[in-house]
Write an enzyme that holds these catalytic residues in place. Structure first.
Site, PDB file in Angstrom:
ATOM      1  N   HIS A  26     -14.908  13.442   3.002  1.00 60.24           N
ATOM      2  CA  HIS A  26     -16.301  13.821   2.774  1.00 60.24           C
ATOM      3  C   HIS A  26     -16.437  15.299   2.414  1.00 60.24           C
ATOM      4  CE1 HIS A  26     -19.937  11.617   2.774  1.00 60.24           C
ATOM      5  NE2 HIS A  26     -20.455  12.009   3.909  1.00 60.24           N
TER       6      HIS A  26
ATOM      7  N   ASN B 287     -25.853  15.338   5.057  1.00 57.73           N
ATOM      8  CA  ASN B 287     -27.054  14.556   4.777  1.00 57.73           C
ATOM      9  C   ASN B 287     -28.309  15.378   4.559  1.00 57.73           C
ATOM     10  OD1 ASN B 287     -25.411  12.345   5.092  1.00 57.73           O
ATOM     11  ND2 ASN B 287     -26.287  11.681   7.030  1.00 57.73           N
TER      12      ASN B 287
ATOM     13  N   ASP C 115     -17.717  13.694  -3.020  1.00 61.52           N
ATOM     14  CA  ASP C 115     -16.853  12.528  -2.946  1.00 61.52           C
ATOM     15  C   ASP C 115     -17.616  11.306  -3.461  1.00 61.52           C
ATOM     16  OD1 ASP C 115     -18.365  13.171  -0.478  1.00 61.52           O
ATOM     17  OD2 ASP C 115     -17.674  11.211   0.191  1.00 61.52           O
TER      18      ASP C 115
ATOM     19  N   ASN D 248     -26.309  10.137   0.963  1.00 67.12           N
ATOM     20  CA  ASN D 248     -27.437  10.839   1.574  1.00 67.12           C
ATOM     21  C   ASN D 248     -27.497  12.316   1.206  1.00 67.12           C
ATOM     22  OD1 ASN D 248     -28.565   8.589   2.882  1.00 67.12           O
ATOM     23  ND2 ASN D 248     -27.132   8.783   4.577  1.00 67.12           N
TER      24      ASN D 248
END
Length: 201
Positions: A19, A70, A95, A116
């Site tokens: 991530h 997020n 990613d 998100n």
């Protein structure tokens, strides 16, 4: 000015996660072009400078949101408003589950596809920005996605990941010149996805 954003999570425990490949890509860009030092700005870490291109020197600002993945839009929106940077001068590296590991696609606009971080940026930015989609593959089961993206990039994938981030960093002058097709082509040529014939450019 071009605003280059990388998505990731700020805590040290996330540093090498799939991530966080957006953060890692920005580190490569900063190192290659001697940008910096990183400073706490815009609810994150930012550094900037000038990149020499074949047209003219171009100013760039790199931003790693410190708001967690997020909520990335809060940091991006603040930086964009401060410098009056329009959406079409913003590139976000992140990613991408829907691309095979090592594949790269530069895309303008479109939906967030459940990401998100992108959803948050779209909520804070007017207009369509560009996304540098770095393929990490999909674990095959949506229930495994969270654990997958929050796991470190495995040793078997570190070769292509390093090559791809290096290729992106080396190709940034084309991005700064808004030569987007040339940027995509050069990145793909410098770092062919795993399993791809390197003579196939």
């Amino acid at each position: 000015m071009l605003l280059i954003v990388g998505l990731g999570n700020p805590d040290a425990k996330y540093k090498k996660n799939r991530h966080n490949i957006g953060f890692l890509t920005l580190d490569e860009i900063a190192d290659r072009w001697s940008l910096g030092p990183w400073k706490a700005r815009f609810q994150g870490a930012a550094c900037g400078g000038t990149i020499d291109t074949d047209k003219a020197p171009q100013k760039v600002l790199l931003l790693k949101p410190g708001t967690y993945y997020n909520e990335s839009g809060r940091a991006v929106g603040e930086a964009a408003r401060y410098f009056n940077i329009p959406a079409d001068k913003i590139v976000v590296f992140h990613d991408e589950l829907d691309l095979a590991p090592g594949k790269f696609r530069l895309k303008t606009g479109g939906g967030h596809a459940g990401n998100n971080g992108l959803r948050s940026i779209k909520a804070h930015i007017d207009g369509e920005f560009r996304r540098g989609r770095i393929g990490i593959g999909h674990p095959g089961d949506k229930n495994r996605v969270t654990g997958y993206v929050l796991s470190d990039i495995p040793k078997a994938d570190q070769g292509w990941a390093g090559d791809l981030m290096d290729a992106i960093a080396r190709s940034v002058p084309l991005l700064a010149n808004e030569d987007y097709d040339a940027f995509q082509t050069r990145v793909t040529h410098l770092a062919p996805a795993p399993g791809k014939d390197e003579t196939d450019s």
